[in-house]
Design an enzyme around this catalytic site. Sequence first.
Site, short mmCIF file in Angstrom:
data_model
loop_
_atom_site.label_atom_id
_atom_site.label_comp_id
_atom_site.label_asym_id
_atom_site.label_seq_id
_atom_site.Cartn_x
_atom_site.Cartn_y
_atom_site.Cartn_z
N PRO A 10 -10.67 29.19 -28.16
CA PRO A 10 -9.67 30.19 -27.72
C PRO A 10 -8.81 29.61 -26.61
CG PRO A 10 -12.14 30.03 -26.79
CD PRO A 10 -12.12 29.12 -27.95
N ASN A 11 -7.84 30.50 -26.60
CA ASN A 11 -6.76 30.36 -25.74
C ASN A 11 -5.88 28.93 -25.98
OD1 ASN A 11 -7.37 32.57 -23.79
ND2 ASN A 11 -9.24 31.23 -23.07
N ARG A 18 0.48 27.38 -21.36
CA ARG A 18 -0.90 27.54 -20.49
C ARG A 18 -0.97 26.48 -19.71
NH1 ARG A 18 -6.87 26.52 -22.83
NH2 ARG A 18 -8.03 27.50 -21.13
N TYR A 23 -2.83 21.32 -19.18
CA TYR A 23 -3.04 20.77 -20.50
C TYR A 23 -1.76 20.27 -20.98
CZ TYR A 23 -6.92 23.71 -19.88
OH TYR A 23 -8.30 24.28 -19.33
N ASN A 74 -12.22 21.20 -30.72
CA ASN A 74 -12.22 21.73 -29.20
C ASN A 74 -12.37 22.98 -29.20
OD1 ASN A 74 -11.15 22.11 -26.60
ND2 ASN A 74 -9.24 21.14 -26.83
N ALA A 77 -13.23 26.98 -23.79
CA ALA A 77 -14.17 27.63 -22.97
C ALA A 77 -15.74 27.76 -23.72
CB ALA A 77 -13.80 28.97 -22.23
N GLU A 98 -16.30 15.91 -30.63
CA GLU A 98 -16.15 16.95 -29.53
C GLU A 98 -14.64 16.36 -28.95
OE1 GLU A 98 -19.00 17.62 -26.61
OE2 GLU A 98 -17.81 18.94 -25.41
N HIS A 100 -11.66 17.29 -25.84
CA HIS A 100 -10.80 18.11 -24.55
C HIS A 100 -9.49 17.54 -24.28
CE1 HIS A 100 -14.50 20.65 -24.55
NE2 HIS A 100 -15.25 19.39 -24.78
#
Length: 147
Positions: A10-11, A18, A23, A74, A77, A98, A100
């Site tokens: 999401p996002n 954003r 980011y 990724n 949230a 994983e 981020h």
Amino acid sequence: MKKILVLNGPNLNLLGMRQPEVYGSTTLAEIEDQCCAHAKQLGVDIQCKQSNHEGELIDWIHETRQTRAAIVLNAGAYTHTSIAIMDAIAAVERPVVELHLSNIHQREEFRHTSYISRVAKGMICGLGTHGYTLAIDAALRILEKED
Ligand code: DQA
């Protein structure tokens, strides 16, 4: 040819606009282009997908049972909340790296917990977009070791 699914949650479709101070200014389309170019160099079959919906992400994780792909994930949230995504990863038994963009351990307390880390092979965070190519390298190495 090894298959790797690059899955964004999401996002992350809003990357570029954003919170660029957190980011960066690279868009998701640009990141996906970088991933495809890197995959081409490595001779890897890559598929990039993004969803804002937990169930859709879970459906795509389930599909890797047929495609035998590794997953670069990724989860946004959902990383910090989704037992369902954690269970899906455990169920399909496909290797997950994983990822981020930000260093989640330098941020708010609630971002320090990752359900994904409990089932992922490893985790990359805090290296911005470069993390995606590093994660693809790691996923490929894991698939090669499985052979
Ligand atoms: C993120 C970190 C998460 O805490 C956040 O919710 C995101 C992006 C990252 O790439 O740094 O959406 O996964």
